[in-house]
Motif scaffolding. Structure first.
Motif, PDB file in Angstrom:
ATOM      1  N   GLY A 175       3.617   5.252 -12.101  1.00  0.00           N
ATOM      2  CA  GLY A 175       3.093   6.282 -12.992  1.00  0.00           C
ATOM      3  C   GLY A 175       3.016   5.840 -14.446  1.00  0.00           C
ATOM      4  O   GLY A 175       3.265   4.687 -14.795  1.00  0.00           O
TER       5      GLY A 175
ATOM      6  N   GLU B 157       0.836  -1.202   0.000  1.00  0.00           N
ATOM      7  CA  GLU B 157       0.000   0.000   0.000  1.00  0.00           C
ATOM      8  C   GLU B 157       0.870   1.249   0.000  1.00  0.00           C
ATOM      9  O   GLU B 157       1.876   1.313   0.705  1.00  0.00           O
ATOM     10  CB  GLU B 157      -0.905   0.001   1.239  1.00  0.00           C
ATOM     11  CG  GLU B 157      -1.918   1.123   1.249  1.00  0.00           C
ATOM     12  CD  GLU B 157      -2.868   1.034   2.432  1.00  0.00           C
ATOM     13  OE1 GLU B 157      -3.433   2.091   2.781  1.00  0.00           O
ATOM     14  OE2 GLU B 157      -3.046  -0.061   2.997  1.00  0.00           O
TER      15      GLU B 157
ATOM     16  N   THR C 255       2.637   3.791  -6.057  1.00  0.00           N
ATOM     17  CA  THR C 255       1.939   4.096  -7.304  1.00  0.00           C
ATOM     18  C   THR C 255       2.959   4.104  -8.435  1.00  0.00           C
ATOM     19  O   THR C 255       3.968   4.803  -8.358  1.00  0.00           O
ATOM     20  CB  THR C 255       1.249   5.480  -7.246  1.00  0.00           C
ATOM     21  OG1 THR C 255       0.359   5.503  -6.133  1.00  0.00           O
ATOM     22  CG2 THR C 255       0.483   5.765  -8.527  1.00  0.00           C
TER      23      THR C 255
END
Length: 145
Positions: free
Chosen positions: A87, A82, A85
């Motif tokens: 891209g 968690e 991210t």
């Protein structure tokens, strides 16, 4: 690490905006928890090869920025953690078989057992990895020529 020998691809996460030719001027931090059981990683990495395909990231982060490059530590981070991210991939001219993407680390919790090697020696591991990789890059350039 055993997963890398079986079924996982990894990505080497060093480069950052603003570091220029001094890769060890990285801003990504790793903050140790009060009980020492884990670290919280925060920062942004750029130009990460295989980022979309990776199951594991080798992330270089600084556990003690006051020590400069001697605070850099290597962390093995599962891609499903968690706060990670991946891209948008770069639109590259060549080497299109793998993705090259930014990686955002937003309060990523990493167990202290996922430190690769010793705390503060990440810069040494990094130099060794980069030196070995330069031979392959030179061979690619010779092939392109």
């Amino acid at each position: 690490l055993p997963r890398l020998a079986a079924d996982k691809v990894s990505s080497f996460c060093l480069s950052e905006a603003g570091s220029g030719s001094d890769a060890f001027a990285l801003k990504t931090t790793a903050t140790r928890s009060s009980d020492g059981s884990h670290y919280i990683l925060n920062g942004n990495k750029l130009w990460i090869s295989n980022a979309k395909e990776a199951g594991v990231f080798l992330v270089f982060a600084n556990v003690d920025p006051s020590k400069g490059y001697k605070g850099i530590t290597a962390f093995m981070v599962d891609a499903e953690t968690e706060g990670i991210t991946v891209g948008t991939p770069e639109n590259k001219l060549g080497l299109r078989a793998s993705s090259t993407c930014p990686l955002i680390l937003d309060n990523v919790k990493v167990d202290a057992s996922n430190i690769l090697g010793e705390i503060g020696l990440g810069y040494k591991y990094c130099i060794n990895i980069l030196n070995e990789g330069r031979i392959g890059i030179a061979a690619q350039q010779l092939g392109i020529a």
